[in-house]
Motif scaffolding. Structure first.
Motif, PDB file in Angstrom:
ATOM      1  N   UNK A 281       5.852  14.575   5.265  1.00 60.87           N
ATOM      2  CA  UNK A 281       6.871  15.543   5.672  1.00 60.87           C
ATOM      3  C   UNK A 281       6.287  16.960   5.652  1.00 60.87           C
ATOM      4  N   UNK A 282       6.629  17.778   6.638  1.00 59.30           N
ATOM      5  CA  UNK A 282       6.003  19.111   6.776  1.00 59.30           C
ATOM      6  C   UNK A 282       6.650  20.156   5.882  1.00 59.30           C
ATOM      7  N   UNK A 283       6.510  19.984   4.584  1.00 57.46           N
ATOM      8  CA  UNK A 283       7.172  20.907   3.662  1.00 57.46           C
ATOM      9  C   UNK A 283       6.697  22.338   3.863  1.00 57.46           C
ATOM     10  N   UNK A 284       5.452  22.507   4.300  1.00 56.26           N
ATOM     11  CA  UNK A 284       4.930  23.857   4.505  1.00 56.26           C
ATOM     12  C   UNK A 284       5.563  24.543   5.716  1.00 56.26           C
ATOM     13  N   UNK A 285       6.255  23.795   6.561  1.00 55.69           N
ATOM     14  CA  UNK A 285       6.991  24.421   7.654  1.00 55.69           C
ATOM     15  C   UNK A 285       8.255  25.112   7.154  1.00 55.69           C
ATOM     16  N   UNK A 286       8.775  24.635   6.028  1.00 57.01           N
ATOM     17  CA  UNK A 286       9.961  25.245   5.426  1.00 57.01           C
ATOM     18  C   UNK A 286       9.604  26.258   4.349  1.00 57.01           C
ATOM     19  N   UNK A 287       8.526  25.980   3.609  1.00 56.55           N
ATOM     20  CA  UNK A 287       8.171  26.793   2.436  1.00 56.55           C
ATOM     21  C   UNK A 287       6.705  27.219   2.497  1.00 56.55           C
ATOM     22  N   UNK A 288       6.466  28.503   2.284  1.00 56.67           N
ATOM     23  CA  UNK A 288       5.105  29.010   2.098  1.00 56.67           C
ATOM     24  C   UNK A 288       4.816  28.941   0.602  1.00 56.67           C
ATOM     25  N   UNK A 289       4.078  27.918   0.183  1.00 55.15           N
ATOM     26  CA  UNK A 289       3.957  27.575  -1.229  1.00 55.15           C
ATOM     27  C   UNK A 289       2.873  28.407  -1.905  1.00 55.15           C
ATOM     28  N   UNK A 290       3.239  28.973  -3.049  1.00 51.37           N
ATOM     29  CA  UNK A 290       2.303  29.709  -3.898  1.00 51.37           C
ATOM     30  C   UNK A 290       2.384  29.081  -5.297  1.00 51.37           C
ATOM     31  N   UNK A 291       1.303  28.499  -5.770  1.00 56.23           N
ATOM     32  CA  UNK A 291       1.309  27.854  -7.074  1.00 56.23           C
ATOM     33  C   UNK A 291       1.156  28.895  -8.180  1.00 56.23           C
ATOM     34  N   UNK A 292       1.995  28.757  -9.198  1.00 55.60           N
ATOM     35  CA  UNK A 292       1.956  29.672 -10.332  1.00 55.60           C
ATOM     36  C   UNK A 292       0.810  29.333 -11.270  1.00 55.60           C
ATOM     37  N   UNK A 293       0.310  30.356 -11.945  1.00 57.74           N
ATOM     38  CA  UNK A 293      -0.576  30.177 -13.090  1.00 57.74           C
ATOM     39  C   UNK A 293      -0.190  31.213 -14.133  1.00 57.74           C
ATOM     40  N   UNK A 294      -0.766  31.109 -15.308  1.00 58.08           N
ATOM     41  CA  UNK A 294      -0.405  32.012 -16.390  1.00 58.08           C
ATOM     42  C   UNK A 294      -0.826  33.437 -16.049  1.00 58.08           C
ATOM     43  N   UNK A 295       0.158  34.341 -15.937  1.00 64.33           N
ATOM     44  CA  UNK A 295      -0.117  35.713 -15.573  1.00 64.33           C
ATOM     45  C   UNK A 295       0.037  36.005 -14.088  1.00 64.33           C
TER      46      UNK A 295
END
Length: 256
Positions: free
Chosen positions: A114-128
């Protein structure tokens, strides 16, 4: 109410499942026309639409991938791509590592992902991790919940809100909340668990965290099923000298 105030609107605060009148964890944080959907527990997308359309949200921030904080991302995906929503661009989505693949795993029904990146521009969190979304600055810190989990400090000019997500008391949360105007902190546990098993705050812990951080105001949320909101507020107030409120669904708090 001035539009440039930092505002917190409670979409829901129930745990671990929604009640008749309270969705799971979800909040709308706004300032100066910038709007961020913070946590997307079950039922919160419906309540979000009382205040803003999905295509008017500037970003989504997710503390961790337990269903009571993230499951409405699934229906938001369908809304964004297959309904009456017209996105100018994918919605920025800030969340724990692996969030895109987790969504795709649930949403994929054929051999094609499924093209989740078409709905959401994903940015993964890290500490800080730090992000600037319109008028808001979001700073995330890793917290202690037994899974990858984050708290966030949201700032607009000289006003600040810190949201704990789900976590046991921990140094990262206390440091993140240092001197904040408002600490929105979970109070899931009715009593302290055995040593080494704690993944949530008790109301007393919530008051202690607010006090150590020198927060200006405490709002207890994510209150467990074996507590009433009134009990949680009273128990937190016994350990924190500042004002203490409950994150009642539908309520908007002005900050700073």
């Amino acid at each position: 109410m001035s539009s440039d105030l930092l505002r917190l609107t409670v979409l829901g605060s129930a745990t671990p499942y929604a009640t008749l009148d309270n969705p799971c964890s979800g909040y709308l944080v706004s300032s100066g026309g910038t709007r961020v959907w913070v946590d997307a527990g079950s039922g919160t997308l419906a309540q979000l639409q009382r205040h803003v359309r999905l295509d008017e949200v500037d970003a989504i921030w997710i503390s961790h991938l337990h269903a009571d904080h993230s499951v409405d991302l699934l229906t938001a995906y369908y809304a964004a791509l297959f309904a009456d929503i017209q996105l100018a661009a994918p919605i920025p989505l800030y969340g724990p590592p692996g969030i895109a693949d987790r969504l795709a795993h649930f949403l994929t029904n054929t051999s094609t992902r499924s093209p989740v990146e078409s709905a959401f521009a994903v940015h993964e969190l890290d500490d800080g991790h730090q992000a600037h979304v319109g008028a808001l600055t979001l700073t995330s810190r890793a917290v202690a919940h037994g899974v990858p989990a984050f708290a966030v400090r949201i700032e607009a000019e000289d006003r600040s809100l810190v949201y704990s997500g789900d976590t046991a008391p921990c140094a990262n949360l206390t440091r993140l909340a240092e001197g904040c105007d408002v600490l929105l902190c979970e109070a899931e546990s009715a009593q302290a668990p055995a040593e080494g098993e704690q993944v949530h705050h008790t109301p007393e812990d919530t008051g202690d965290t607010a006090g150590r951080a020198r927060a200006g105001r405490l709002i207890v949320t994510h209150v467990g099923r074996f507590l009433t909101p009134q009990q949680a507020v009273a128990r937190a107030s016994a350990r924190f000298d500042g004002p203490v409120d409950y994150a009642a669904p539908g309520v908007t708090f002005s900050i700073g």
